[in-house]
Design an enzyme around this catalytic site. Structure first.
Site, short mmCIF file in Angstrom:
data_model
loop_
_atom_site.label_atom_id
_atom_site.label_comp_id
_atom_site.label_asym_id
_atom_site.label_seq_id
_atom_site.Cartn_x
_atom_site.Cartn_y
_atom_site.Cartn_z
N PRO A 118 46.68 37.71 30.41
CA PRO A 118 47.50 38.67 31.15
C PRO A 118 47.15 38.86 32.63
O PRO A 118 46.72 39.94 33.05
CB PRO A 118 47.30 39.96 30.36
CG PRO A 118 45.93 39.84 29.81
CD PRO A 118 45.75 38.38 29.49
N CYS A 119 47.41 37.85 33.43
CA CYS A 119 47.18 37.99 34.87
C CYS A 119 48.14 39.00 35.49
O CYS A 119 47.89 39.51 36.59
CB CYS A 119 47.25 36.64 35.57
SG CYS A 119 48.81 35.78 35.39
N HIS A 120 49.22 39.33 34.78
CA HIS A 120 50.15 40.34 35.30
C HIS A 120 49.50 41.72 35.35
O HIS A 120 50.01 42.61 36.03
CB HIS A 120 51.44 40.37 34.45
CG HIS A 120 51.24 40.74 33.02
ND1 HIS A 120 50.88 39.81 32.06
CD2 HIS A 120 51.35 41.93 32.38
CE1 HIS A 120 50.77 40.42 30.89
NE2 HIS A 120 51.05 41.70 31.06
#
Length: 155
Positions: A118-120
């Site tokens: 989850p780089c978001h």
């Protein structure tokens, strides 16, 4: 790909083999396939559960091919809890080198496993939604999906 809260995010492409999923990406173009290899079916199922608000983490095998540093950065992303965010600076500190903030941000930008890694969930120090390869509007949608604001009742 539709989420339970509505909104079209694009077509997800999932690439992998028996050793795990190597790439999950999204684009505005493409054709959804109805023939899904057995070893990718669990990934498709779990992503659908995520969009249906029935899943907050993923258990299928991952097998991204990148540098040791990128792997280290991506592993730290998986530790960000669902519905929470951290800053690039916090991520760099957590990895032991505050000066590596640009390299960490660059590695996040090369993350091949959309949503699952989850780089978001990484934002700018000022709270801004910066640096998302899938587009800032998708980052905003994903963060709102994971942490929906609910209308409070006055009564």
């Amino acid at each position: 790909m539709w989420g339970s809260s509505g909104g079209y995010l694009g077509i997800a492409a999932i690439t992998g083999d028996e050793n795990g999923v190597a790439i999950i990406s999204v684009s505005d173009e493409g054709i959804a396939s109805t023939e899904i290899p057995l070893f990718l079916q669990i990934a498709v199922q779990q992503l659908q559960e995520y969009f249906d608000s029935k899943r907050t983490d993923f258990t299928f095998l991952l097998n991204p091919k990148r540098t040791e540093f990128q792997q280290k950065v991506w592993k730290s992303l998986v530790n960000i809890p669902f519905g929470k965010t951290i800053t690039y600076l916090e991520q760099s500190k957590g990895l032991g080198d505050v000066k590596a903030i640009r390299a960490v941000a660059s590695a996040n930008g090369k993350n091949p496993l959309w949503i699952v890694v989850p780089c978001h969930r990484v934002i700018g120090s000022d709270g801004s939604l910066t640096g998302y390869a899938g587009g800032i509007w998708r980052k905003k949608w994903l963060l709102e999906h994971e942490n929906p604001t609910t209308q409070q009742s006055l009564f």
